[in-house]
Design an enzyme around this catalytic site. Structure first.
Site, PDB file in Angstrom:
ATOM      1  N   ASP A 162       0.840  -1.205   0.000  1.00  0.00           N
ATOM      2  CA  ASP A 162       0.000   0.000   0.000  1.00  0.00           C
ATOM      3  C   ASP A 162       0.873   1.253   0.000  1.00  0.00           C
ATOM      4  O   ASP A 162       0.687   2.157  -0.817  1.00  0.00           O
ATOM      5  CB  ASP A 162      -0.909   0.007   1.243  1.00  0.00           C
TER       6      ASP A 162
ATOM      7  N   GLU B 222       2.213  -6.464  -5.286  1.00  0.00           N
ATOM      8  CA  GLU B 222       1.832  -5.661  -6.455  1.00  0.00           C
ATOM      9  C   GLU B 222       3.002  -4.843  -7.001  1.00  0.00           C
ATOM     10  O   GLU B 222       3.341  -4.909  -8.173  1.00  0.00           O
ATOM     11  CB  GLU B 222       0.670  -4.722  -6.072  1.00  0.00           C
TER      12      GLU B 222
HETATM   13  O1  TRH Z   1       4.753  -5.991   0.553  1.00  0.00           O
HETATM   14  P1  TRH Z   1       3.843  -6.615  -0.401  1.00  0.00           P
HETATM   15  O2  TRH Z   1       3.545  -8.017  -0.172  1.00  0.00           O
HETATM   16  O3  TRH Z   1       2.503  -5.799  -0.463  1.00  0.00           O
HETATM   17  C1  TRH Z   1       1.230  -6.378  -0.571  1.00  0.00           C
HETATM   18  C2  TRH Z   1       0.626  -6.201  -1.909  1.00  0.00           C
HETATM   19  O4  TRH Z   1       0.676  -4.885  -2.337  1.00  0.00           O
HETATM   20  C3  TRH Z   1      -0.797  -6.664  -1.883  1.00  0.00           C
HETATM   21  O5  TRH Z   1      -1.398  -6.498  -3.127  1.00  0.00           O
HETATM   22  C4  TRH Z   1      -1.529  -5.880  -0.849  1.00  0.00           C
HETATM   23  O6  TRH Z   1      -2.831  -6.225  -0.788  1.00  0.00           O
HETATM   24  C5  TRH Z   1      -0.845  -6.121   0.462  1.00  0.00           C
HETATM   25  O7  TRH Z   1       0.494  -5.719   0.384  1.00  0.00           O
HETATM   26  C6  TRH Z   1      -1.525  -5.375   1.560  1.00  0.00           C
HETATM   27  O8  TRH Z   1       4.468  -6.520  -1.873  1.00  0.00           O
HETATM   28  P2  TRH Z   1       4.714  -5.297  -2.859  1.00  0.00           P
HETATM   29  O9  TRH Z   1       3.428  -4.759  -3.378  1.00  0.00           O
HETATM   30  O10 TRH Z   1       5.639  -5.804  -3.862  1.00  0.00           O
HETATM   31  O11 TRH Z   1       5.393  -4.175  -1.991  1.00  0.00           O
HETATM   32  C7  TRH Z   1       6.717  -4.269  -1.584  1.00  0.00           C
HETATM   33  C8  TRH Z   1       7.373  -2.910  -1.665  1.00  0.00           C
HETATM   34  O12 TRH Z   1       8.653  -2.973  -1.045  1.00  0.00           O
HETATM   35  C9  TRH Z   1       7.639  -2.455  -3.092  1.00  0.00           C
HETATM   36  O13 TRH Z   1       7.415  -1.063  -3.197  1.00  0.00           O
HETATM   37  C10 TRH Z   1       9.116  -2.748  -3.302  1.00  0.00           C
HETATM   38  C11 TRH Z   1       9.631  -2.464  -1.938  1.00  0.00           C
HETATM   39  N1  TRH Z   1      10.932  -3.068  -1.567  1.00  0.00           N
HETATM   40  C12 TRH Z   1      11.987  -2.213  -1.309  1.00  0.00           C
HETATM   41  O14 TRH Z   1      11.857  -0.985  -1.451  1.00  0.00           O
HETATM   42  N2  TRH Z   1      13.165  -2.750  -0.893  1.00  0.00           N
HETATM   43  C13 TRH Z   1      13.349  -4.079  -0.745  1.00  0.00           C
HETATM   44  O15 TRH Z   1      14.459  -4.514  -0.348  1.00  0.00           O
HETATM   45  C14 TRH Z   1      12.262  -4.945  -1.048  1.00  0.00           C
HETATM   46  C15 TRH Z   1      12.444  -6.428  -0.925  1.00  0.00           C
HETATM   47  C16 TRH Z   1      11.060  -4.404  -1.446  1.00  0.00           C
END
Ligand code: TRH
Length: 377
Positions: A17, A273
Site C-alpha cells: 500500500d 503488487e
Molecule cells: O509488501 P507486499 O507483499 O505488499 C502487498 C501487496 O501490495 C498486496 O497487493 C496488498 O494487498 C498487500 O500488500 C496489503 O508486496 P509489494 O506490493 O511488492 O510491496 C513491496 C514494496 O517494497 C515495493 O514497493 C518494493 C519495496 N521493496 C523495497 O523498497 N526494498 C526491498 O528490499 C524490497 C524487498 C522491497
C-alpha cells in the site's frame, strides 16, 4: 496555479500500500510538478522504503512530497483539488464533508489494486454516485490501453539500460550490499511470502548443474529459508553454500535500490503488487508470489495475468512457465517445473524484455492520472 493532490494510504499489511502510493507521490512531484500530500497511517512501513524518513514526524518533506501522518483523530485541513483514496481506504468523514462543502469541485479517485482480468478495462474511469451527492471515480491500473496503465517513471527504462551497459555499476552496486558473485553464477533475487514450496525449489537448484547465487532481502520467507538451511540465523552478508547454490540474505533496501537489485539479477521472485511491476520493468524472467485472497480469488488474478503474459511464448515454454507459477503459488513441489523452465531459459529471458517493451508503450499510471484530471476539469 497547479492543482494540489492528496493521496490517502492506509497500511493494511506489508509494504504494497505504501510502496505504490509513495512511488506515485514521488512521480507526481518529480514529473508533473504538482504539490502532493501523502497521508499515511503507519510510518513504520514507510521508513524501510525511504530510510531518511522520520518515523515519528507528523509532517515531513521527502523527495518533494509532503508526508503527513494520517491521525486517528482527524484535524481539519484544506481539501486538495485531486483526492486519491488508495485501495478503497475510506477517507476521514470530516475530510469528505469538507470536499462536499468546497466551492470548486474536487476530483475524488479510488485507486484500485492491479489486475489483468478482462472486466478491468470496462470499469476503469467509471463514476460511482454516492448518497451524499459526491462522485467517486474508479481508477484501475492494468496491462492494456483501456486501463490506467502501470507506474513507470519516465526515465526508468533508460536508467536500466545505462546500468546494464556498465558492468562496473552492477558490480559496485552489488559489492555495496556485500555481494560478490562468481562470474559464471546465475543471480536470483527472492522476495516472497512464506512458501512451503521453497525447500523443493532450493533442492532443485542445489542439485542442479548451474551455479546460482540467491539473494534474499529480509522478510517473510526467511523462516522457510532458515529451515531449509538448517540454521537459526543468517546474518546479513553471511554466505551459505549448498551444492550449486549460494544463499545470502540482504538488508531491505530503499525503493530505488530495489530496482537496481532486480536489474542486477537474471531471475527475480517477487510478490504483492509493486515489486511484481518493478520486476516486469527489469525485463528479466520473474516468478510472482501473489497476495492470497479469500476464497482463492487470487488464482483468477494470477491466471488472468499468465494468460496475457505467455502470449508470444512457444506453447512448451508457456506451459513450463505456467507450471512454475502454479507450483509456487500452490506451495507445491517445485523440482519438476524448475527443471522444465531451464530448457526455455533463453526464450523466457527474451520474452521478458519484449513484454517490458510492449508494456512501456502504454502511458504510465501517473501520466494517466494527470490526464484524467485534465479531461475532468
Ligand atoms: O509488501 P507486499 O507483499 O505488499 C502487498 C501487496 O501490495 C498486496 O497487493 C496488498 O494487498 C498487500 O500488500 C496489503 O508486496 P509489494 O506490493 O511488492 O510491496 C513491496 C514494496 O517494497 C515495493 O514497493 C518494493 C519495496 N521493496 C523495497 O523498497 N526494498 C526491498 O528490499 C524490497 C524487498 C522491497
Amino acid at each position: 496555479m497547479k492543482a494540489s493532490w492528496d493521496i490517502f494510504c492506509s497500511v493494511v499489511d506489508n509494504y504494497g500500500d505504501i510502496g505504490v502510493t509513495w512511488r506515485l507521490a514521488r512521480q507526481l512531484v518529480a514529473e508533473h510538478q504538482v504539490p502532493v500530500r501523502l497521508w499515511v497511517d503507519d510510518l513504520q512501513a514507510f521508513v524501510p522504503l525511504c530510510p531518511e524518513a522520520d518515523a515519528s514526524a507528523a509532517q515531513q518533506w521527502q523527495q518533494g512530497v509532503e508526508v503527513r501522518v494520517w491521525p486517528k483523530e482527524w484535524q481539519p485541513v484544506e481539501v486538495a483539488d485531486v483526492v486519491i483514496e488508495a485501495f478503497a481506504c475510506t477517507l476521514p468523514d470530516s475530510y469528505r464533508q469538507a470536499m462536499k462543502a468546497r466551492e470548486t469541485p474536487v476530483l475524488w479517485i479510488n485507486l484500485e489494486y492491479l489486475s489483468a482480468e478482462d472486466w478491468v478495462s470496462g470499469c476503469h474511469g467509471l463514476p460511482s454516485l454516492r448518497p451524499d451527492g459526491l462522485k467517486r471515480m474508479f481508477f484501475f491500473p492494468g496491462f492494456d490501453a483501456g486501463t490506467g496503465g502501470l507506474l513507470r517513471e519516465a526515465d526508468l527504462l533508460a536508467q536500466r539500460r545505462t546500468f546494464e551497459q556498465n558492468p562496473q555499476a552492477r558490480q559496485a552496486f552489488l559489492q555495496g550490499l556485500g555481494v560478490f558473485v562468481a562470474d559464471s553464477a546465475r543471480l536470483i533475487s527472492l522476495f516472497a511470502y512464506e512458501n512451503s514450496g521453497l525447500a523443493s525449489w532450493l533442492d532443485a537448484i542445489a542439485t542442479g548443474n548451474t551455479a546460482t547465487h540467491l539473494l534474499v532481502p529480509q522478510g517473510r520467507i526467511m523462516g522457510d529459508l532458515l529451515r531449509w538451511l538448517g540454521i537459526d540465523e543468517l546474518a546479513l552478508g553471511r554466505v551459505e553454500q549448498r551444492g550449486s547454490l549460494t544463499v545470502q540474505s540482504l538488508p531491505f533496501v530503499r525503493q530505488q535500490d530495489y530496482d537496481r537489485l532486480l536489474w542486477s539479477c537474471d531471475f527475480n521472485a517477487v510478490r504483492g503488487e509493486d515489486s511484481f511491476v518493478r520486476a516486469q520493468w527489469a525485463g528479466r524472467p520473474l516468478l510472482w508470489h501473489i497476495y492470497e485472497q479469500e476464497e482463492g480469488a487470487h488464482w483468477i488474478k494470477l491466471n488472468a495475468f499468465l494468460a496475457l503474459y505467455v502470449k508470444g511464448l512457444s506453447p512448451a515454454a508457456a506451459q513450463a512457465f505456467t507450471g512454475l507459477w502454479h507450483a509456487w503459488n500452490g506451495g507445491c513441489d517445485m523440482a519438476q517445473s524448475w527443471n522444465d523452465v531451464q530448457q526455455y531459459w533463453q526464450e523466457l529471458s527474451e520474452h521478458a524484455e519484449q513484454w517490458c517493451l510492449e508494456q512501456s508503450l502504454q502511458a504510465d499510471l501517473a501520466q494517466a492520472l494527470v490526464l484524467f484530471y485534465r479531461n475532468w476539469i
